[in-house]
Design a protein around this motif. Structure first.
Motif, mmCIF file in Angstrom:
data_model
loop_
_atom_site.group_PDB
_atom_site.id
_atom_site.type_symbol
_atom_site.label_atom_id
_atom_site.label_comp_id
_atom_site.label_asym_id
_atom_site.label_seq_id
_atom_site.Cartn_x
_atom_site.Cartn_y
_atom_site.Cartn_z
ATOM 1 N N THR A 39 7.481 5.297 1.491
ATOM 2 C CA THR A 39 7.547 5.965 0.187
ATOM 3 C C THR A 39 6.746 5.208 -0.873
ATOM 4 O OG1 THR A 39 9.544 4.812 -0.531
ATOM 5 C CG2 THR A 39 9.852 6.868 0.666
ATOM 6 N N ASP A 40 5.978 4.209 -0.436
ATOM 7 C CA ASP A 40 5.189 3.425 -1.389
ATOM 8 C C ASP A 40 3.862 4.131 -1.665
ATOM 9 O OD1 ASP A 40 4.358 1.457 -3.059
ATOM 10 O OD2 ASP A 40 4.611 -0.188 -1.632
ATOM 11 N N ILE A 41 3.948 5.233 -2.415
ATOM 12 C CA ILE A 41 2.761 6.054 -2.656
ATOM 13 C C ILE A 41 1.758 5.292 -3.520
ATOM 14 C CG2 ILE A 41 1.939 8.207 -3.705
ATOM 15 C CD1 ILE A 41 4.720 9.370 -2.996
ATOM 16 N N GLY A 42 0.520 5.252 -3.057
ATOM 17 C CA GLY A 42 -0.519 4.519 -3.771
ATOM 18 C C GLY A 42 -0.768 3.140 -3.178
ATOM 19 N N LEU A 43 0.254 2.571 -2.521
ATOM 20 C CA LEU A 43 0.114 1.249 -1.899
ATOM 21 C C LEU A 43 0.688 1.282 -0.487
ATOM 22 C CD1 LEU A 43 1.255 -1.009 -4.895
ATOM 23 C CD2 LEU A 43 -1.043 -0.970 -3.924
ATOM 24 N N ARG A 44 0.206 2.230 0.316
ATOM 25 C CA ARG A 44 0.829 2.377 1.628
ATOM 26 C C ARG A 44 0.454 1.229 2.558
ATOM 27 N NH1 ARG A 44 -2.303 7.543 3.649
ATOM 28 N NH2 ARG A 44 -4.200 6.606 4.480
ATOM 29 N N ASN A 45 1.391 0.798 3.351
ATOM 30 C CA ASN A 45 1.176 -0.323 4.263
ATOM 31 C C ASN A 45 1.936 -0.228 5.567
ATOM 32 O OD1 ASN A 45 -0.756 -2.160 3.403
ATOM 33 N ND2 ASN A 45 0.573 -2.858 1.738
ATOM 34 N N LEU A 46 2.931 0.636 5.609
ATOM 35 C CA LEU A 46 3.706 0.747 6.833
ATOM 36 C C LEU A 46 2.804 1.177 8.001
ATOM 37 C CD1 LEU A 46 6.511 0.528 8.067
ATOM 38 C CD2 LEU A 46 7.008 2.841 7.279
ATOM 39 N N PHE A 84 8.272 7.921 15.256
ATOM 40 C CA PHE A 84 7.265 8.590 14.422
ATOM 41 C C PHE A 84 7.136 7.898 13.068
ATOM 42 C CE2 PHE A 84 8.476 11.632 17.554
ATOM 43 C CZ PHE A 84 7.358 12.417 17.771
ATOM 44 N N LEU A 85 5.951 8.074 12.468
ATOM 45 C CA LEU A 85 5.710 7.549 11.121
ATOM 46 C C LEU A 85 5.355 8.700 10.189
ATOM 47 C CD1 LEU A 85 4.794 5.310 8.950
ATOM 48 C CD2 LEU A 85 2.539 5.496 9.999
ATOM 49 N N LEU A 86 5.976 8.717 9.023
ATOM 50 C CA LEU A 86 5.520 9.614 7.956
ATOM 51 C C LEU A 86 4.870 8.731 6.893
ATOM 52 C CD1 LEU A 86 5.255 12.406 6.726
ATOM 53 C CD2 LEU A 86 7.536 12.168 5.764
ATOM 54 N N PRO A 87 3.527 8.716 6.835
ATOM 55 C CA PRO A 87 2.838 7.781 5.940
ATOM 56 C C PRO A 87 2.902 8.207 4.479
ATOM 57 C CG PRO A 87 1.231 9.112 7.132
ATOM 58 C CD PRO A 87 2.582 9.538 7.637
ATOM 59 N N ALA A 88 2.755 7.222 3.586
ATOM 60 C CA ALA A 88 2.650 7.514 2.156
ATOM 61 C C ALA A 88 1.242 8.013 1.862
ATOM 62 C CB ALA A 88 2.944 6.253 1.357
ATOM 63 N N ALA A 89 1.077 8.658 0.713
ATOM 64 C CA ALA A 89 -0.263 9.032 0.261
ATOM 65 C C ALA A 89 -0.880 7.801 -0.378
ATOM 66 C CB ALA A 89 -0.165 10.168 -0.741
ATOM 67 N N GLN A 90 -2.177 7.641 -0.232
ATOM 68 C CA GLN A 90 -2.811 6.445 -0.773
ATOM 69 C C GLN A 90 -3.516 6.715 -2.104
ATOM 70 O OE1 GLN A 90 -2.381 3.510 -0.471
ATOM 71 N NE2 GLN A 90 -4.074 2.251 0.186
ATOM 72 N N THR A 91 -3.951 7.948 -2.305
ATOM 73 C CA THR A 91 -4.781 8.226 -3.485
ATOM 74 C C THR A 91 -3.996 8.892 -4.619
ATOM 75 O OG1 THR A 91 -5.449 10.274 -2.440
ATOM 76 C CG2 THR A 91 -6.925 8.411 -2.194
ATOM 77 N N LYS A 92 -2.686 9.000 -4.451
ATOM 78 C CA LYS A 92 -1.888 9.594 -5.530
ATOM 79 C C LYS A 92 -0.972 8.539 -6.109
ATOM 80 C CE LYS A 92 -2.406 14.005 -3.325
ATOM 81 N NZ LYS A 92 -2.286 14.289 -1.899
ATOM 82 N N ASP A 93 -0.061 8.937 -7.010
ATOM 83 C CA ASP A 93 0.864 7.939 -7.526
ATOM 84 C C ASP A 93 2.309 8.373 -7.339
ATOM 85 O OD1 ASP A 93 1.907 9.197 -10.074
ATOM 86 O OD2 ASP A 93 -0.254 9.301 -10.429
ATOM 87 N N LYS A 94 3.204 7.488 -7.764
ATOM 88 C CA LYS A 94 4.633 7.657 -7.469
ATOM 89 C C LYS A 94 5.221 8.933 -8.065
ATOM 90 C CE LYS A 94 5.132 3.143 -6.065
ATOM 91 N NZ LYS A 94 3.960 2.696 -5.399
ATOM 92 N N PRO A 121 9.300 1.164 -2.171
ATOM 93 C CA PRO A 121 8.320 0.318 -2.861
ATOM 94 C C PRO A 121 9.043 -0.780 -3.649
ATOM 95 C CG PRO A 121 8.608 2.381 -4.046
ATOM 96 C CD PRO A 121 9.478 2.471 -2.828
ATOM 97 N N ALA A 122 8.297 -1.809 -4.074
ATOM 98 C CA ALA A 122 8.885 -2.824 -4.951
ATOM 99 C C ALA A 122 9.157 -2.181 -6.311
ATOM 100 C CB ALA A 122 7.923 -3.998 -5.102
#
Lengths: 264, 94
Positions: A39-46, A84-94, A121-122
């Motif tokens: 759920t760390d949208i914008g800073l995905r790392n999982l 399974f992984l559901l990734p965060a979006a990288q180019t959007k924000d929270k 996210p932090a």
């Protein structure tokens, strides 16, 4: 109906993503159908910690906005069929997602999976609020440092205000040698201060750095102490009673041999 | 000379320093007093003190702070009130 567990901490860099990847993978090893949600949208790392960064087509925002179907957004793990992984979006924000949408998403996932492990996210702003929206339980990751424990305390208060009572604690990066000489708070000290139940203790372990480098959660291995610690957490989640690891195993066989010789 | 210090075994290990500091800071974090709460306390204190003394309401200051208890040095939170008294009331009736 599955169970949704959010992994959160307040402070950044304490190991939320690593913990999410390892608990998710560990539960899949035990035979469960698991999805890990970033759920760390914008800073995905999982995705990179799981080693699945090259397979991403759609992300959580696409799923929530119904640009794609839920199934299309899920990435199958390369080792375990039920993972399974559901990734965060990288180019959007929270703010691209709100807590109501999150709740709906998690409920949809709960219909299909045994466990939904949500990487928070932090911080304590909207990203955090989103991450806890659909969760049934919360696990707080902390390290034996003042700043991390303080933030954990704050997050525990916020979770309880949102009705997520009795969060469980994961103490990460314990160094037995420093604890022994009184230069690091030990498990009892931290539990004493935070007054929550413990679900696991992870030793500070080079194996985690190495496995993250390779994009393979350490829990898939047998030997590292941290892998055993994560396996134990997973067993506790599925309801087994497992004793806390003896972190002194860290010492190595040589020093044990010396001790044995001198203890006579 | 402190022998313990000499051997690098100060009885105040850094872990205990951390614990003590953490406890202090959490007392404050957790209290999370709303301005409303302090306002209400202030109002009540003024009302009570006024029975006995004339006070400078504008100069009144109430705040929550952290301090160590004198008897055993335990970290505590304390409500500190600074109340400027203009004149103690006639106390014939007591």
């Amino acid at each position: 109906m599955g169970k949704a567990i959010v992994i959160t901490s307040g402070k950044g860099g304490v190991g939320k993503t690593t913990t999410t990847a390892n608990i998710g993978t560990g539960l899949a090893i035990l035979g469960n159908k698991v999805v890990v949600v970033d759920t760390d949208i914008g800073l995905r790392n999982l995705d990179v910690v799981m080693g699945l960064e090259n397979r991403i087509v759609y992300d959580i925002v696409d799923v929530v906005e119904k640009t794609c179907r839920l199934r299309q957004g899920l990435i199958r793990d390369k080792r375990y069929d039920g993972l399974f992984l559901l990734p965060a979006a990288q180019t959007k924000d929270k703010t691209s997602i709100n807590p109501e949408q999150m709740l709906e998403l998690i409920n949809d996932l709960k219909a299909e999976f045994d466990y939904i492990i949500i990487d928070s996210p932090a911080g304590i702003e909207q990203g955090f609020q989103n991450s806890i929206a659909g969760a049934d339980e919360a696990y707080i990751v902390t390290t034996p440092e003042i700043s991390a424990v303080r933030d954990a305390d704050r997050v525990i208060g916020l979770l309880e205000a949102k009705g997520l009572n009795n969060p469980k604690l994961i103490i990460n990066r314990i160094r037995h040698d420093m604890v022994k000489r009184g230069d690091m708070m030990n498990v009892e000290d931290i539990i004493d201060i935070l007054a929550v139940d413990l679900i696991g203790v992870i030793p500070d372990d080079e194996a985690i750095v190495i496995s993250t480098n390779k994009g393979e959660p350490v829990v898939v291995e047998d030997e590292p102490l941290s892998a055993k610690a994560f396996k134990n957490i997973c067993k506790r989640i599925v309801g087994e009673e497992v004793e806390l690891l003896n972190l002194e195993d860290n010492e190595g066989k040589f020093s044990k041999l010396i001790k044995l010789l001198f203890s006579k | 000379m402190d022998l313990f210090k000499f051997f690098g075994k100060s009885n105040k290990s850094s872990k205990n320093v951390a614990k003590e500091r953490l406890k202090l800071v959490l007392v404050h974090d957790r209290s999370d007093l709303s301005p409303k709460f302090l306002e209400m306390v202030e109002g009540d204190i003024i009302r009570v003190i006024k029975e006995y003394a004339e006070i400078d309401e504008k100069g009144l200051d109430i705040k929550l702070t952290r301090m160590k208890r004198e008897t055993d040095n335990m970290p505590m939170s304390a409500l500190v009130a600074n109340i400027p008294i203009i004149k103690i009331k006639d106390n014939k009736k007591y």
